[in-house]
Design a protein around this motif. Structure first.
Motif, PDB file in Angstrom:
ATOM      1  N   LEU A 109       1.249  -1.035   0.050  1.00  0.00           N
ATOM      2  CA  LEU A 109       0.194   0.296  -0.035  1.00  0.00           C
ATOM      3  C   LEU A 109       1.165   1.508   0.406  1.00  0.00           C
ATOM      4  O   LEU A 109       1.669   1.569   1.182  1.00  0.00           O
ATOM      5  N   ALA A 110       0.736   1.761  -0.984  1.00  0.00           N
ATOM      6  CA  ALA A 110       1.540   3.057  -1.177  1.00  0.00           C
ATOM      7  C   ALA A 110       0.380   4.426  -0.333  1.00  0.00           C
ATOM      8  O   ALA A 110      -0.444   4.754  -1.315  1.00  0.00           O
ATOM      9  N   LYS A 111       0.461   5.197   0.148  1.00  0.00           N
ATOM     10  CA  LYS A 111      -0.278   6.229   0.426  1.00  0.00           C
ATOM     11  C   LYS A 111       0.532   7.425  -0.372  1.00  0.00           C
ATOM     12  O   LYS A 111       1.608   8.108   0.297  1.00  0.00           O
ATOM     13  N   VAL A 112      -0.418   8.470  -1.290  1.00  0.00           N
ATOM     14  CA  VAL A 112      -0.189   9.430  -1.533  1.00  0.00           C
ATOM     15  C   VAL A 112      -0.946  11.061  -1.433  1.00  0.00           C
ATOM     16  O   VAL A 112      -2.440  10.636  -1.861  1.00  0.00           O
ATOM     17  N   ASP A 113      -0.190  11.661  -0.057  1.00  0.00           N
ATOM     18  CA  ASP A 113      -0.804  12.918   0.326  1.00  0.00           C
ATOM     19  C   ASP A 113      -0.577  14.281  -1.393  1.00  0.00           C
ATOM     20  O   ASP A 113      -0.085  14.370  -1.672  1.00  0.00           O
ATOM     21  N   ILE A 114      -2.321  14.369  -1.423  1.00  0.00           N
ATOM     22  CA  ILE A 114      -2.285  14.971  -2.632  1.00  0.00           C
ATOM     23  C   ILE A 114      -2.062  15.805  -2.360  1.00  0.00           C
ATOM     24  O   ILE A 114      -1.979  17.365  -3.490  1.00  0.00           O
ATOM     25  N   ASP A 115      -1.749  17.044  -1.020  1.00  0.00           N
ATOM     26  CA  ASP A 115      -1.288  18.382  -0.718  1.00  0.00           C
ATOM     27  C   ASP A 115       0.193  18.874  -0.627  1.00  0.00           C
ATOM     28  O   ASP A 115       0.460  19.753  -1.056  1.00  0.00           O
ATOM     29  N   GLU A 116       0.757  17.220  -0.578  1.00  0.00           N
ATOM     30  CA  GLU A 116       1.815  17.536  -0.600  1.00  0.00           C
ATOM     31  C   GLU A 116       2.731  16.798  -1.992  1.00  0.00           C
ATOM     32  O   GLU A 116       3.997  17.058  -2.089  1.00  0.00           O
ATOM     33  N   ASN A 117       1.654  16.128  -2.742  1.00  0.00           N
ATOM     34  CA  ASN A 117       2.068  15.719  -4.296  1.00  0.00           C
ATOM     35  C   ASN A 117       1.131  15.914  -5.149  1.00  0.00           C
ATOM     36  O   ASN A 117       0.931  15.263  -5.900  1.00  0.00           O
ATOM     37  N   THR A 118       0.831  16.799  -5.647  1.00  0.00           N
ATOM     38  CA  THR A 118      -0.259  17.675  -6.401  1.00  0.00           C
ATOM     39  C   THR A 118       0.635  17.279  -7.875  1.00  0.00           C
ATOM     40  O   THR A 118      -0.587  17.597  -8.419  1.00  0.00           O
ATOM     41  N   ASP A 119       1.914  17.351  -7.501  1.00  0.00           N
ATOM     42  CA  ASP A 119       2.389  16.204  -9.242  1.00  0.00           C
ATOM     43  C   ASP A 119       1.129  15.136 -10.005  1.00  0.00           C
ATOM     44  O   ASP A 119       0.857  14.666 -10.771  1.00  0.00           O
ATOM     45  N   LEU A 120       1.737  14.275  -9.102  1.00  0.00           N
ATOM     46  CA  LEU A 120       1.363  12.664  -8.907  1.00  0.00           C
ATOM     47  C   LEU A 120      -0.008  12.809  -8.776  1.00  0.00           C
ATOM     48  O   LEU A 120      -1.042  12.194  -9.697  1.00  0.00           O
ATOM     49  N   ALA A 121      -0.951  13.890  -8.487  1.00  0.00           N
ATOM     50  CA  ALA A 121      -2.540  13.523  -7.963  1.00  0.00           C
ATOM     51  C   ALA A 121      -2.982  13.340  -9.376  1.00  0.00           C
ATOM     52  O   ALA A 121      -3.415  13.550 -10.691  1.00  0.00           O
ATOM     53  N   ILE A 122      -2.329  14.906 -10.587  1.00  0.00           N
ATOM     54  CA  ILE A 122      -2.775  15.522 -11.213  1.00  0.00           C
ATOM     55  C   ILE A 122      -2.413  14.835 -12.969  1.00  0.00           C
ATOM     56  O   ILE A 122      -2.973  14.556 -13.547  1.00  0.00           O
ATOM     57  N   ASP A 123      -1.095  14.019 -12.310  1.00  0.00           N
ATOM     58  CA  ASP A 123      -0.669  12.923 -13.346  1.00  0.00           C
ATOM     59  C   ASP A 123      -1.346  11.721 -13.244  1.00  0.00           C
ATOM     60  O   ASP A 123      -1.368  11.273 -14.944  1.00  0.00           O
ATOM     61  N   TYR A 124      -1.844  11.350 -12.459  1.00  0.00           N
ATOM     62  CA  TYR A 124      -2.918  10.052 -12.520  1.00  0.00           C
ATOM     63  C   TYR A 124      -4.670  10.575 -12.165  1.00  0.00           C
ATOM     64  O   TYR A 124      -5.611   9.369 -11.560  1.00  0.00           O
ATOM     65  N   ASP A 125      -5.114  12.044 -13.358  1.00  0.00           N
ATOM     66  CA  ASP A 125      -6.678  12.110 -12.624  1.00  0.00           C
ATOM     67  C   ASP A 125      -7.230  12.115 -11.666  1.00  0.00           C
ATOM     68  O   ASP A 125      -8.025  11.495 -11.440  1.00  0.00           O
ATOM     69  N   VAL A 126      -6.210  12.641 -11.145  1.00  0.00           N
ATOM     70  CA  VAL A 126      -7.245  12.189  -9.448  1.00  0.00           C
ATOM     71  C   VAL A 126      -8.196  13.549  -9.428  1.00  0.00           C
ATOM     72  O   VAL A 126      -7.481  14.786  -8.661  1.00  0.00           O
ATOM     73  N   SER A 127      -9.620  13.551  -9.563  1.00  0.00           N
ATOM     74  CA  SER A 127     -10.070  14.763  -9.350  1.00  0.00           C
ATOM     75  C   SER A 127     -10.829  14.975  -7.961  1.00  0.00           C
ATOM     76  O   SER A 127     -12.021  15.719  -7.582  1.00  0.00           O
ATOM     77  N   SER A 128     -11.145  13.304  -7.145  1.00  0.00           N
ATOM     78  CA  SER A 128     -11.808  13.852  -5.504  1.00  0.00           C
ATOM     79  C   SER A 128     -10.985  12.586  -4.914  1.00  0.00           C
ATOM     80  O   SER A 128      -9.931  12.028  -5.934  1.00  0.00           O
ATOM     81  N   VAL A 129     -10.652  13.022  -3.647  1.00  0.00           N
ATOM     82  CA  VAL A 129     -10.565  12.049  -2.439  1.00  0.00           C
ATOM     83  C   VAL A 129     -11.112  11.081  -2.170  1.00  0.00           C
ATOM     84  O   VAL A 129     -12.399  11.769  -1.939  1.00  0.00           O
TER      85      VAL A 129
END
Length: 161
Positions: A109-129
Motif C-alpha cells: 500500500l502506497a499512500k499519496v497525500d495530494i496536498d504534498e504531491n499535487t503533481d502525482l495527483a494531476i498525473d493520475y487524474d485524481v479529481s476527488s479523494v
C-alpha cells in the motif's frame, strides 16, 4: 510501537514549550514553530502510521519515490490518493491497511497525500479523494473513487495477486 510513541512525544515537545510568563499562575504554554533542523526528523516521524512494523505500507514522498516504489516494483501496489482534511479518506485508510495486511506481503500500500504531491495527483487524474489505484507491473489495472466497504476492498486487493 515504542518508536511511534517517541515520535508523537517529540512532535508535541518540538511544537510546545513552557516559558515563564508574567501571569501569577507561573508558566505559560506557548506554541513555537518547528526549527529547520527538526523538520527532517519530524517528517520521518509523521510518516509513521498504524502500519509501524510493516514494510508493505508506506508514504510516497515525491514522483521519484513513486516511480521507484510503485511503478518499478515487482510487488503489486494499491495506491491511496488521500488528503488530511478528507473525512472519507480517514475512514478508508484503516480498512485499506487491514486488507493489505491480510495479503501477508503479496500486495503493498502506497499512500499519496495530494496536498504534498499535487503533481502525482494531476498525473493520475485524481479529481476527488479518496481515489485508489491498483498497479501491477507498472500499469494501472483497476481504480475506484470514494469510501468502500471492507469486503469490497478485500476483493479489490485480492484481484492483484
Amino acid at each position: 510501537m515504542a518508536q511511534k510513541a517517541v515520535c508523537r512525544l517529540a512532535v508535541i515537545r518540538s511544537m510546545m514549550t513552557r516559558t515563564s510568563g508574567t501571569s501569577t499562575t507561573g508558566s505559560v504554554l506557548q506554541t513555537n514553530f518547528i526549527k529547520p533542523n527538526q523538520r527532517l526528523w519530524l517528517q520521518q516521524c509523521s510518516s509513521y502510521s498504524s502500519d509501524q512494523g510493516s514494510a508493505s505500507i508506506f508514504n510516497i514522498q515525491d514522483s521519484d519515490d513513486f516511480k521507484d516504489r510503485v511503478l518499478n516494483s515487482k510487488i503489486p501496489s494499491v495506491v491511496d490518493f488521500h488528503a488530511g482534511w478528507c473525512a472519507p479518506c480517514k475512514m478508508l485508510a484503516p480498512r485499506l491497511e487491514k486488507a493489505i495486511e491480510g495479503t501477508k506481503g503479496k500486495v503493498q500500500l502506497a499512500k499519496v497525500d495530494i496536498d504534498e504531491n499535487t503533481d502525482l495527483a494531476i498525473d493520475y487524474d485524481v479529481s476527488s479523494v479518496p481515489t485508489v489505484l491498483a498497479v501491477k507491473d507498472g500499469k494501472i489495472i483497476d481504480k475506484f473513487i470514494g469510501l468502500q466497504e471492507a469486503h469490497s476492498l478485500k476483493l479489490f486487493v485480492e484481484n492483484l495477486y
